[in-house]
Design an enzyme around this catalytic site. Structure first.
Site, PDB file in Angstrom:
ATOM      1  N   ASP A   1     -69.527  -5.141 -57.170  1.00 58.52           N
ATOM      2  CA  ASP A   1     -68.884  -6.214 -57.919  1.00 58.52           C
ATOM      3  C   ASP A   1     -69.903  -7.287 -58.264  1.00 58.52           C
ATOM      4  OD1 ASP A   1     -67.372  -8.260 -58.975  1.00 58.52           O
ATOM      5  OD2 ASP A   1     -66.135  -8.586 -57.212  1.00 58.52           O
TER       6      ASP A   1
ATOM      7  N   THR B   1     -54.192  -8.820 -53.812  1.00 61.80           N
ATOM      8  CA  THR B   1     -55.201  -9.260 -52.864  1.00 61.80           C
ATOM      9  C   THR B   1     -54.576  -9.988 -51.686  1.00 61.80           C
ATOM     10  OG1 THR B   1     -56.803  -9.508 -54.657  1.00 61.80           O
ATOM     11  CG2 THR B   1     -57.279 -10.659 -52.599  1.00 61.80           C
TER      12      THR B   1
ATOM     13  N   ASP C   1     -54.531  -9.284 -60.356  1.00 62.66           N
ATOM     14  CA  ASP C   1     -53.370  -9.954 -59.778  1.00 62.66           C
ATOM     15  C   ASP C   1     -53.453 -11.478 -59.812  1.00 62.66           C
ATOM     16  OD1 ASP C   1     -55.528  -9.725 -57.921  1.00 62.66           O
ATOM     17  OD2 ASP C   1     -54.184 -10.292 -56.297  1.00 62.66           O
TER      18      ASP C   1
ATOM     19  N   ARG D   1     -65.271 -18.686 -50.109  1.00 67.17           N
ATOM     20  CA  ARG D   1     -64.592 -19.933 -50.466  1.00 67.17           C
ATOM     21  C   ARG D   1     -63.120 -19.889 -50.052  1.00 67.17           C
ATOM     22  NH1 ARG D   1     -62.720 -20.207 -56.756  1.00 67.17           N
ATOM     23  NH2 ARG D   1     -62.398 -17.998 -57.152  1.00 67.17           N
TER      24      ARG D   1
ATOM     25  N   LYS E   1     -65.935  -7.706 -64.704  1.00 66.70           N
ATOM     26  CA  LYS E   1     -65.162  -8.918 -64.924  1.00 66.70           C
ATOM     27  C   LYS E   1     -65.734  -9.681 -66.112  1.00 66.70           C
ATOM     28  CE  LYS E   1     -64.086  -9.300 -60.000  1.00 66.70           C
ATOM     29  NZ  LYS E   1     -64.262 -10.089 -58.763  1.00 66.70           N
TER      30      LYS E   1
ATOM     31  N   ASP F   1     -62.439  -5.733 -49.685  1.00 71.65           N
ATOM     32  CA  ASP F   1     -63.447  -6.472 -50.446  1.00 71.65           C
ATOM     33  C   ASP F   1     -64.163  -7.415 -49.498  1.00 71.65           C
ATOM     34  OD1 ASP F   1     -65.012  -7.805 -52.238  1.00 71.65           O
ATOM     35  OD2 ASP F   1     -63.366  -8.652 -53.417  1.00 71.65           O
TER      36      ASP F   1
ATOM     37  N   GLU G   1     -65.437  -2.774 -51.422  1.00 68.76           N
ATOM     38  CA  GLU G   1     -66.071  -3.496 -52.520  1.00 68.76           C
ATOM     39  C   GLU G   1     -67.143  -4.461 -52.009  1.00 68.76           C
ATOM     40  OE1 GLU G   1     -64.600  -6.392 -56.226  1.00 68.76           O
ATOM     41  OE2 GLU G   1     -63.156  -5.376 -54.927  1.00 68.76           O
TER      42      GLU G   1
ATOM     43  N   LYS H   1     -59.248  -8.926 -48.192  1.00 68.09           N
ATOM     44  CA  LYS H   1     -60.506  -9.657 -48.160  1.00 68.09           C
ATOM     45  C   LYS H   1     -61.054  -9.668 -46.736  1.00 68.09           C
ATOM     46  CE  LYS H   1     -60.889 -11.264 -52.456  1.00 68.09           C
ATOM     47  NZ  LYS H   1     -62.054 -11.035 -53.332  1.00 68.09           N
TER      48      LYS H   1
END
Length: 377
Positions: free
Chosen positions: A244, A137, A323, A25, A268, A191, A219, A164
């Site tokens: 994750d 990130t 973050d 996204r 999370k 990630d 990740e 990312k």
């Protein structure tokens, strides 16, 4: 102790300081969805529901519906420190993990306030640190852009960067550019947010290893449901792999451990459905020898503060993934965790340390329910 008299769901539109881009996204704004519970003495506890149809499967409207119905039925009129309330919240509705987490965190905040102690202390009954470290990130992007942003973050005091990855960008070129920009002493994480298949993940990670990029971890390299692929990647590379999206509950952590599918897990609150399940998942991970990182979704100071108190209780020595509040132009609340560089200060307050909505917050009220026994004629 005092019973919960009122429950509200509030939505606060909040622009981001820069676009947030992952493999799944892109967004430049956030609808912060808060749950506020008030006891008969006027104390207010807060929780946050991270919403995204593509990530959590929830929206502000779905959170409001879950809270107005089954979750309010469980909470209103009940003592905040009731030992069974977290279990009953979890049982009240299937799925809707972000909504359940927001309600459970708000009630836990309220209970800790009633006891006059920080939430982290309430979770462990042992002193917890007041300072934690977080990574920062970097959105998926071209190598030159990643290098420039990485230098800015290192100058701002961050010692651990999480890049990312996506299928449309050259991950290795990006990593080379970042490493050249920040030098050898900065910790780098990647990630992938499920961007790769097993073959691609192994190729990219091995190339990074051969290049000496020096990754601390990668990740969620493959699809959340494909544990066979996750097992294959973990077995084929030397770089630690962190699960994750594959992990939501303690049961998921146990399955990851049994199959050797990852070396660490990112827990999370929006996935576990609340503090109790997250704490249980951390215990399973620790027993199985898996590392634990506490992460967050794209959330405000409210969600990050709750996650930081959990992190202080279960893994205070780790550089966590908290973050998100730094991406918002303004906090919707006064108080909570304070951020400076890569340090998170829990502060001296009780509960979550959140004292009120921010003076400039202009929330939309989606739900406002008062316990019937408290309604005055």
């Amino acid at each position: 102790m005092s019973a919960v008299e009122r429950i509200r769901v509030l939505r606060v539109p909040s622009p981001l300081v820069r676009p947030f881009v992952t493999a799944v996204r892109r967004t430049d704004r956030l609808d912060v969805v808060l749950v506020e519970v008030t006891d008969v003495d006027g104390r207010r506890g807060y929780g946050e529901a991270a919403t995204s149809w593509r990530v959590t499967g929830e929206s502000a409207q779905s959170v409001a519906a879950a809270v107005a119905g089954p979750l309010a039925e469980v909470v209103l009129g009940r003592d905040a420190d009731d030992s069974g309330i977290a279990v009953d919240i979890a049982r009240a509705v299937w799925g809707n993990a972000a909504a359940r987490s927001a309600v459970e965190c708000a009630v836990a905040d309220l209970a800790a306030q009633q006891r006059g102690i920080p939430l982290a202390l309430d979770l462990t009954s042992a002193p917890s640190p007041v300072r934690l470290r977080t990574d920062m990130t970097l959105s998926a992007g071209e190598p030159s852009a990643l290098a420039a942003v990485s230098e800015e973050h290192v100058t701002a005091g961050f010692g651990c960067l999480k890049i990312k990855a996506s299928a449309v960008h050259d991950t290795i070129a990006g990593l080379r550019a970042v490493r050249a920009a920040v030098g050898p002493d900065i910790t780098l994480r990647v990630d992938a947010n499920q961007a790769w298949d097993a073959e691609t993940a192994i190729r990219v990670i091995r190339t990074a290893e051969d290049d000496g990029v020096g990754l601390e971890l990668v990740e969620q390299p493959v699809a959340a449901h494909d544990l066979d692929a996750l097992v294959a990647v973990t077995a084929a590379v030397g770089t630690p792999i962190m699960a994750d999206e594959s992990v939501r509950t303690a049961h998921d952590v146990r399955r990851i451990a049994e199959r050797g599918a990852a070396d660490l897990v990112n827990l999370k609150l929006a996935k576990t459905g609340g503090l109790a399940e997250a704490f249980a998942a951390a215990e399973v991970a620790r027993t199985a020898g898996l590392g634990v990182v506490i992460g967050c979704m794209m959330e405000s100071h409210v969600g990050v503060t709750a996650a930081a108190h959990l992190a202080a209780a279960v893994a205070p020595e780790v550089v966590h993934d908290l973050d998100a509040a730094l991406w918002l132009r303004n906090s919707p609340v006064a108080g909570g965790v304070a951020l400076s560089g890569d340090m998170l200060e829990l502060g001296p307050g009780i509960g979550l340390g959140i004292t009120a909505l921010a003076s400039d917050a202009r929330p939309d009220t989606l739900v406002d329910l008062v316990h019937r026994s408290q309604v005055r004629a």
